[in-house]
Scaffold this motif. Structure first.
Motif, mmCIF file in Angstrom:
data_model
loop_
_atom_site.group_PDB
_atom_site.id
_atom_site.type_symbol
_atom_site.label_atom_id
_atom_site.label_comp_id
_atom_site.label_asym_id
_atom_site.label_seq_id
_atom_site.Cartn_x
_atom_site.Cartn_y
_atom_site.Cartn_z
ATOM 1 N N TRP A 39 -10.247 -3.061 -15.785
ATOM 2 C CA TRP A 39 -10.141 -4.562 -15.536
ATOM 3 C C TRP A 39 -11.182 -5.162 -14.487
ATOM 4 O O TRP A 39 -11.093 -4.496 -13.409
ATOM 5 C CB TRP A 39 -8.546 -5.092 -14.976
ATOM 6 N N TYR A 96 -12.505 -13.027 -8.005
ATOM 7 C CA TYR A 96 -11.873 -14.126 -7.375
ATOM 8 C C TYR A 96 -12.569 -15.068 -6.291
ATOM 9 O O TYR A 96 -13.640 -14.341 -5.657
ATOM 10 C CB TYR A 96 -10.642 -13.461 -6.586
ATOM 11 N N THR A 150 -4.357 -12.025 -16.702
ATOM 12 C CA THR A 150 -3.602 -11.582 -15.517
ATOM 13 C C THR A 150 -2.869 -12.743 -15.138
ATOM 14 O O THR A 150 -3.112 -13.978 -15.214
ATOM 15 C CB THR A 150 -4.416 -11.248 -14.205
ATOM 16 N N HIS A 186 -2.055 -13.444 -12.125
ATOM 17 C CA HIS A 186 -2.336 -13.786 -10.697
ATOM 18 C C HIS A 186 -3.623 -14.733 -10.840
ATOM 19 O O HIS A 186 -4.767 -14.021 -10.611
ATOM 20 C CB HIS A 186 -2.702 -12.642 -10.069
ATOM 21 N N ILE A 211 -4.071 -16.329 -5.507
ATOM 22 C CA ILE A 211 -3.514 -15.473 -4.569
ATOM 23 C C ILE A 211 -3.706 -15.637 -3.329
ATOM 24 O O ILE A 211 -4.813 -16.331 -3.275
ATOM 25 C CB ILE A 211 -4.205 -14.173 -5.024
ATOM 26 N N GLY A 226 -0.936 -9.357 -1.836
ATOM 27 C CA GLY A 226 -1.917 -8.552 -2.577
ATOM 28 C C GLY A 226 -2.878 -7.610 -2.134
ATOM 29 O O GLY A 226 -3.303 -7.821 -0.756
ATOM 30 N N ILE A 227 -3.394 -6.824 -2.806
ATOM 31 C CA ILE A 227 -4.771 -6.209 -2.366
ATOM 32 C C ILE A 227 -5.925 -7.064 -2.182
ATOM 33 O O ILE A 227 -6.515 -6.946 -1.002
ATOM 34 C CB ILE A 227 -4.996 -4.991 -3.258
ATOM 35 N N CYS A 228 -5.854 -7.990 -3.010
ATOM 36 C CA CYS A 228 -6.918 -9.001 -2.908
ATOM 37 C C CYS A 228 -6.953 -9.664 -1.659
ATOM 38 O O CYS A 228 -7.857 -10.034 -1.040
ATOM 39 C CB CYS A 228 -6.811 -10.256 -4.110
ATOM 40 N N ARG A 240 1.749 -3.574 -1.105
ATOM 41 C CA ARG A 240 1.056 -5.005 -1.395
ATOM 42 C C ARG A 240 0.616 -5.140 -2.757
ATOM 43 O O ARG A 240 0.114 -6.113 -3.173
ATOM 44 C CB ARG A 240 -0.345 -4.734 -0.416
ATOM 45 N N HIS A 241 0.626 -4.232 -3.673
ATOM 46 C CA HIS A 241 -0.053 -4.542 -4.976
ATOM 47 C C HIS A 241 0.816 -5.433 -5.693
ATOM 48 O O HIS A 241 2.059 -5.356 -5.999
ATOM 49 C CB HIS A 241 -0.328 -2.955 -5.639
ATOM 50 N N LEU A 242 -0.053 -6.429 -6.435
ATOM 51 C CA LEU A 242 0.356 -7.418 -7.450
ATOM 52 C C LEU A 242 -0.044 -6.756 -8.693
ATOM 53 O O LEU A 242 -1.209 -6.624 -8.958
ATOM 54 C CB LEU A 242 -0.093 -8.769 -7.034
ATOM 55 N N CYS A 284 -1.200 -6.711 -12.401
ATOM 56 C CA CYS A 284 -1.970 -7.366 -13.521
ATOM 57 C C CYS A 284 -1.624 -6.602 -14.835
ATOM 58 O O CYS A 284 -1.092 -7.399 -15.673
ATOM 59 C CB CYS A 284 -3.518 -7.453 -13.329
ATOM 60 N N GLU A 330 -7.379 0.850 -7.596
ATOM 61 C CA GLU A 330 -8.011 -0.628 -7.495
ATOM 62 C C GLU A 330 -8.879 -0.386 -6.493
ATOM 63 O O GLU A 330 -8.870 0.122 -5.202
ATOM 64 C CB GLU A 330 -6.833 -1.387 -7.362
ATOM 65 N N ASP A 362 -13.096 -7.648 -7.901
ATOM 66 C CA ASP A 362 -11.761 -6.870 -8.167
ATOM 67 C C ASP A 362 -11.907 -5.976 -9.268
ATOM 68 O O ASP A 362 -12.242 -6.393 -10.266
ATOM 69 C CB ASP A 362 -10.665 -7.629 -8.172
ATOM 70 N N ASP A 396 -9.827 -2.862 -11.339
ATOM 71 C CA ASP A 396 -8.525 -2.015 -11.742
ATOM 72 C C ASP A 396 -9.015 -0.735 -12.495
ATOM 73 O O ASP A 396 -9.772 -0.865 -13.480
ATOM 74 C CB ASP A 396 -7.594 -2.682 -12.446
HETATM 75 N N1 SME Z 1 -4.078 -6.320 -8.073
HETATM 76 C C1 SME Z 1 -4.452 -7.575 -7.225
HETATM 77 C C2 SME Z 1 -4.069 -8.617 -8.017
HETATM 78 C C3 SME Z 1 -5.307 -9.004 -9.014
HETATM 79 S S1 SME Z 1 -4.982 -8.269 -10.656
HETATM 80 O O1 SME Z 1 -5.039 -6.810 -10.305
HETATM 81 C C4 SME Z 1 -6.159 -8.916 -11.708
HETATM 82 C C5 SME Z 1 -3.639 -7.462 -5.740
HETATM 83 O O2 SME Z 1 -2.837 -6.695 -5.795
HETATM 84 O O3 SME Z 1 -4.167 -8.257 -5.162
#
Ligand code: SME
Length: 156
Positions: free
Chosen positions: A42, A46, A63, A65, A68, A73-75, A95-97, A99, A106, A122, A124
């Protein structure tokens, strides 16, 4: 950095140089980046908008997300710290969100204009610990090339 990665930096820099809209610049960069490695599952941008990151051009699964917060998140961690974040095992990082449930590692690289974060790259991977220091170096150069082009467009 190895020559394959140095060549990608050059290729992306040259490919975005003639482009005149922000969308085109990000779209072209994401296409070239995504095709660089089968392990980039991915790949997207952003873009900073106030205190939120908005989903830009991407290649990969849809996704949830699309927006954000700087503090999520990691972002959000990469944008607020203004530093690249590499996570070798996203399942172990609170922290991970997610997708996609298949994501294992990531990397998030901020697009920095001095102290200002304009957005981020970003990527993945479905493979654990996929991103190396060489990837980090390459992506930081690519982020710089993208920022330089976006700044040129802003001033025209
Ligand atoms: N994994 C990211 C969110 C974005 S999706 O991977 C596209 C995060 O933890 O911020």
């Amino acid at each position: 950095m190895d020559t394959v990665r140095a060549d990608l930096v050059k290729e992306i820099t040259a490919a975005i140089e003639p482009l005149i809209t922000k969308r085109e610049v990000l779209q072209r960069a994401v296409e070239l980046l995504d095709s660089f490695s089968d392990g980039y599952d991915w790949t997207g941008f952003y873009i900073m908008n106030g205190d939120k990151l908005h989903l830009g051009p991407y290649i990969g699964e849809k996704t949830p997300h699309t927006e954000i917060s700087l503090y999520a998140g990691i972002c959000g961690a990469a944008a607020s710290s203004k530093k690249t974040v590499i996570v070798d095992d996203v399942t172990a990082d609170p922290r991970h969100l997610a997708c996609s449930l298949s994501t294992r590692s990531e990397i998030v690289v901020p697009l920095l204009d001095g102290e200002e974060c304009l957005g981020e790259i970003d990527i993945d991977s479905n493979q654990p610990a996929f991103f190396s220091e060489e990837d980090r170096e390459m992506l930081e150069y690519i982020a710089e090339a993208v920022v330089n082009q976006l700044k040129k467009l802003r001033s025209t």
